[in-house]
Design a protein around this motif. Structure first.
Motif, PDB file in Angstrom:
ATOM      1  N   SER A 130      13.882 -44.590 -37.659  1.00 52.51           N
ATOM      2  CA  SER A 130      13.052 -44.209 -36.569  1.00 52.51           C
ATOM      3  C   SER A 130      12.980 -45.512 -35.387  1.00 52.51           C
ATOM      4  CB  SER A 130      11.662 -44.098 -36.947  1.00 52.51           C
ATOM      5  OG  SER A 130      10.846 -43.572 -35.726  1.00 52.51           O
ATOM      6  N   ALA A 131      12.771 -46.936 -35.800  1.00 58.42           N
ATOM      7  CA  ALA A 131      12.580 -48.021 -34.994  1.00 58.42           C
ATOM      8  C   ALA A 131      13.940 -48.263 -34.331  1.00 58.42           C
ATOM      9  CB  ALA A 131      12.183 -49.169 -35.811  1.00 58.42           C
ATOM     10  N   GLN A 132      15.111 -47.945 -35.143  1.00 59.01           N
ATOM     11  CA  GLN A 132      16.495 -48.272 -34.540  1.00 59.01           C
ATOM     12  C   GLN A 132      16.730 -47.314 -33.317  1.00 59.01           C
ATOM     13  OE1 GLN A 132      18.205 -50.710 -35.122  1.00 59.01           O
ATOM     14  NE2 GLN A 132      17.292 -51.769 -36.667  1.00 59.01           N
ATOM     15  N   SER A 133      16.382 -46.200 -33.522  1.00 60.76           N
ATOM     16  CA  SER A 133      16.464 -44.968 -32.550  1.00 60.76           C
ATOM     17  C   SER A 133      15.637 -45.544 -31.260  1.00 60.76           C
ATOM     18  CB  SER A 133      15.906 -43.658 -33.001  1.00 60.76           C
ATOM     19  OG  SER A 133      16.649 -43.168 -33.838  1.00 60.76           O
ATOM     20  N   ALA A 134      14.622 -46.047 -31.459  1.00 60.36           N
ATOM     21  CA  ALA A 134      13.871 -46.624 -30.064  1.00 60.36           C
ATOM     22  C   ALA A 134      14.735 -47.908 -29.741  1.00 60.36           C
ATOM     23  CB  ALA A 134      12.276 -47.064 -30.667  1.00 60.36           C
ATOM     24  N   ILE A 135      15.126 -48.661 -30.521  1.00 63.92           N
ATOM     25  CA  ILE A 135      15.911 -49.717 -30.010  1.00 63.92           C
ATOM     26  C   ILE A 135      16.983 -49.268 -29.039  1.00 63.92           C
ATOM     27  CG2 ILE A 135      17.334 -51.756 -30.562  1.00 63.92           C
ATOM     28  CD1 ILE A 135      15.549 -52.042 -33.332  1.00 63.92           C
ATOM     29  N   THR A 136      17.818 -48.443 -29.614  1.00 62.51           N
ATOM     30  CA  THR A 136      18.837 -47.585 -28.942  1.00 62.51           C
ATOM     31  C   THR A 136      18.488 -47.062 -27.506  1.00 62.51           C
ATOM     32  OG1 THR A 136      20.180 -47.505 -30.881  1.00 62.51           O
ATOM     33  CG2 THR A 136      20.914 -46.183 -29.106  1.00 62.51           C
ATOM     34  N   GLY A 137      17.340 -46.452 -27.604  1.00 67.83           N
ATOM     35  CA  GLY A 137      16.839 -45.878 -26.376  1.00 67.83           C
ATOM     36  C   GLY A 137      16.665 -46.974 -25.498  1.00 67.83           C
ATOM     37  N   ALA A 138      16.161 -48.123 -25.740  1.00 72.20           N
ATOM     38  CA  ALA A 138      15.611 -49.313 -24.754  1.00 72.20           C
ATOM     39  C   ALA A 138      17.143 -49.808 -24.273  1.00 72.20           C
ATOM     40  CB  ALA A 138      14.936 -50.226 -25.668  1.00 72.20           C
ATOM     41  N   ASP A 139      18.143 -49.984 -25.274  1.00 71.77           N
ATOM     42  CA  ASP A 139      19.120 -50.521 -24.851  1.00 71.77           C
ATOM     43  C   ASP A 139      20.033 -49.588 -24.076  1.00 71.77           C
ATOM     44  OD1 ASP A 139      18.983 -52.671 -26.605  1.00 71.77           O
ATOM     45  OD2 ASP A 139      20.518 -51.832 -28.003  1.00 71.77           O
ATOM     46  N   ALA A 140      19.784 -48.313 -23.933  1.00 77.03           N
ATOM     47  CA  ALA A 140      20.523 -47.460 -22.842  1.00 77.03           C
ATOM     48  C   ALA A 140      20.051 -47.810 -21.530  1.00 77.03           C
ATOM     49  CB  ALA A 140      20.091 -45.827 -23.442  1.00 77.03           C
ATOM     50  N   LEU A 141      18.613 -47.883 -21.627  1.00 73.50           N
ATOM     51  CA  LEU A 141      18.166 -48.447 -20.286  1.00 73.50           C
ATOM     52  C   LEU A 141      18.674 -49.810 -19.804  1.00 73.50           C
ATOM     53  CD1 LEU A 141      16.208 -45.990 -20.755  1.00 73.50           C
ATOM     54  CD2 LEU A 141      14.359 -47.541 -19.867  1.00 73.50           C
ATOM     55  N   ILE A 142      18.684 -50.564 -20.643  1.00 72.09           N
ATOM     56  CA  ILE A 142      19.205 -52.104 -20.490  1.00 72.09           C
ATOM     57  C   ILE A 142      20.848 -51.830 -19.792  1.00 72.09           C
ATOM     58  CG2 ILE A 142      20.099 -54.249 -21.243  1.00 72.09           C
ATOM     59  CD1 ILE A 142      17.652 -53.686 -23.437  1.00 72.09           C
ATOM     60  N   ASP A 143      21.483 -50.878 -20.197  1.00 75.61           N
ATOM     61  CA  ASP A 143      22.885 -50.741 -19.903  1.00 75.61           C
ATOM     62  C   ASP A 143      23.193 -49.824 -18.721  1.00 75.61           C
ATOM     63  OD1 ASP A 143      23.687 -52.129 -22.049  1.00 75.61           O
ATOM     64  OD2 ASP A 143      24.047 -50.610 -23.388  1.00 75.61           O
ATOM     65  N   GLY A 144      21.872 -49.657 -18.058  1.00 74.33           N
ATOM     66  CA  GLY A 144      21.849 -48.683 -16.708  1.00 74.33           C
ATOM     67  C   GLY A 144      21.456 -47.040 -16.771  1.00 74.33           C
ATOM     68  N   THR A 145      21.279 -46.680 -17.823  1.00 74.37           N
ATOM     69  CA  THR A 145      20.692 -45.122 -18.283  1.00 74.37           C
ATOM     70  C   THR A 145      19.247 -45.153 -17.620  1.00 74.37           C
ATOM     71  OG1 THR A 145      22.197 -45.032 -19.921  1.00 74.37           O
ATOM     72  CG2 THR A 145      20.249 -43.265 -19.538  1.00 74.37           C
ATOM     73  N   ARG A 146      19.069 -44.035 -16.756  1.00 78.85           N
ATOM     74  CA  ARG A 146      17.795 -43.969 -16.081  1.00 78.85           C
ATOM     75  C   ARG A 146      16.850 -43.465 -16.899  1.00 78.85           C
ATOM     76  NH1 ARG A 146      16.191 -46.422 -11.772  1.00 78.85           N
ATOM     77  NH2 ARG A 146      14.860 -44.826 -11.151  1.00 78.85           N
ATOM     78  N   SER A 147      17.125 -42.598 -18.100  1.00 77.47           N
ATOM     79  CA  SER A 147      16.067 -42.172 -18.775  1.00 77.47           C
ATOM     80  C   SER A 147      16.729 -41.701 -20.128  1.00 77.47           C
ATOM     81  CB  SER A 147      15.329 -40.609 -18.151  1.00 77.47           C
ATOM     82  OG  SER A 147      16.363 -39.644 -17.787  1.00 77.47           O
ATOM     83  N   ALA A 148      15.943 -41.617 -21.185  1.00 78.52           N
ATOM     84  CA  ALA A 148      16.512 -41.241 -22.445  1.00 78.52           C
ATOM     85  C   ALA A 148      15.211 -40.733 -23.332  1.00 78.52           C
ATOM     86  CB  ALA A 148      16.984 -42.519 -23.174  1.00 78.52           C
ATOM     87  N   TYR A 149      15.416 -39.841 -24.305  1.00 81.86           N
ATOM     88  CA  TYR A 149      14.410 -39.430 -25.209  1.00 81.86           C
ATOM     89  C   TYR A 149      14.570 -40.040 -26.548  1.00 81.86           C
ATOM     90  CZ  TYR A 149      12.012 -36.461 -28.182  1.00 81.86           C
ATOM     91  OH  TYR A 149      11.136 -35.802 -29.239  1.00 81.86           O
ATOM     92  N   VAL A 150      13.690 -40.337 -27.455  1.00 76.14           N
ATOM     93  CA  VAL A 150      13.941 -40.819 -28.409  1.00 76.14           C
ATOM     94  C   VAL A 150      13.000 -40.188 -29.542  1.00 76.14           C
ATOM     95  CG1 VAL A 150      13.704 -42.899 -30.154  1.00 76.14           C
ATOM     96  CG2 VAL A 150      14.372 -43.194 -27.637  1.00 76.14           C
TER      97      VAL A 150
END
Length: 340
Positions: A130-150
């Motif tokens: 569950s935490a790794q999913s949130a980390i991947t969501g944060a990383d998506a924003l760091i990489d330039g994605t505008r939005s993500a659902y975790v």
């Protein structure tokens, strides 16, 4: 919208929950995953599995003592003669500076705030992913994605740096926010769950690099009782960086959205360049906890209001319990966000 979920989150299957002196089935059931997953798909989400970033980003928020406890306590519990299948505390220290016992029972009391967070064989695995999913969501924003659902389950916002509580073990939203800080960003956490995000508040209460804002049912007569009051504004360097907006029981769409405007104004005043939404759906009028009275349409308006911040946003799942409309409410939030 990109969405993140890991199948290992199914492994946590808690059985016990005590409310008002009565032992009941635990409301944080794996079936929540099925309904939330369907709701996200209906909003056009495309799911991917998280990467394993290891313990580092989790340990940036949670103490090594606590992480050791979570990883080992269930196995140790089995050596207690006559112990139950789940780790549930029956004694607590009077404060966090009391002695730290060697006993599994004593450590459970230290690290588990209440009886709503039983630990079983699959709990650590599910909480970790569950935490790794949130980390991947944060990383998506760091990489330039505008939005993500975790789809983070078990949820996280009642977990402090060294303590589980209220169905939560690892604070997914806090871990995501810390990940963003570590990459030079300035995140605000906005919590719209019916319950105050007391763990999130506790983690950042003395800090000025993360703004924490929470709209929730007034804790004077509602969980978590001891936190979430309007006078709690942060302390030390964090004074003025925590905003609680408690709402009367039964608050409807219009009044919730008026309060949400105040929350969003604070996010703008902070100068956030990225937002973590602790997305509780249990403010719904027919959620089993019956705290607030937000409708399915109201959730669409919440999503649209958040989108008007026009900031990169990761929506991390918190509460929202088994009722017929759970998946529809998630669809409504995400469609409102994407359509704004």
């Amino acid at each position: 919208m990109k969405a993140i979920f890991d199948e290992r989150q199914w492994a946590h299957d808690p059985k016990h929950f005590m409310a008002n002196g009565v032992v009941l089935p635990n409301p944080e059931q794996p079936e929540r995953i099925e309904r939330l997953h369907a709701g996200a798909l209906a909003a056009g989400c495309t799911f991917e599995t998280p990467k394993d970033a290891g313990l580092g980003p989790i340990a940036a928020v949670h103490s090594p003592e606590y992480l050791t406890f979570l990883q080992t306590i269930h196995k140790r519990w089995q050596f207690i003669d006559g112990a139950g299948q789940e780790v549930i505390p029956n004694i607590h220290p009077s404060n966090r500076t009391d002695s730290y016992p060697k006993s599994a029972v004593g450590q459970a009391g230290f690290h588990q705030a209440d009886s709503a967070c039983p630990i079983a064989a699959g709990t650590w695995e599910s909480a970790y992913w569950s935490a790794q999913s949130a980390i991947t969501g944060a990383d998506a924003l760091i990489d330039g994605t505008r939005s993500a659902y975790v789809l983070s389950r078990p949820p996280g916002h009642h977990a402090f740096g060294d303590q589980a509580g209220g169905f939560c073990f690892l604070n997914n939203a806090a871990i995501a926010a810390q990940r963003l800080v570590d990459h030079g960003l300035t995140p605000a956490i906005l919590d719209v769950d019916v319950h105050h995000g007391n763990g999130t508040q506790g983690i950042f209460y003395h800090r000025d690099d993360v703004l924490t804002v929470s709209t929730h049912a007034d804790p004077e007569r509602f969980y978590p009782f001891f936190w979430g009051h309007g006078h709690e504004r942060g302390a030390g360097a964090g004074l003025g960086y925590n905003l609680n907006l408690p709402l009367p029981r039964g608050t409807n769409d219009a009044d919730f959205l008026t309060t949400l405007d105040t929350a969003l104004s604070r996010v703008r005043a902070f100068g956030a360049d990225v937002v973590v939404i602790a997305l509780g759906l249990d403010a719904y009028i027919d959620d089993p906890f019956k705290g607030l009275a937000v409708t399915t349409e109201g959730f669409a308006r919440i999503g649209a209001a958040v989108a008007r911040l026009n900031l990169p946003t990761v929506l991390v799942q918190e509460g929202g319990y088994l009722c017929d409309e759970l998946g529809y409410n998630l669809t409504s939030v995400l469609n409102g966000f994407q359509g704004a």
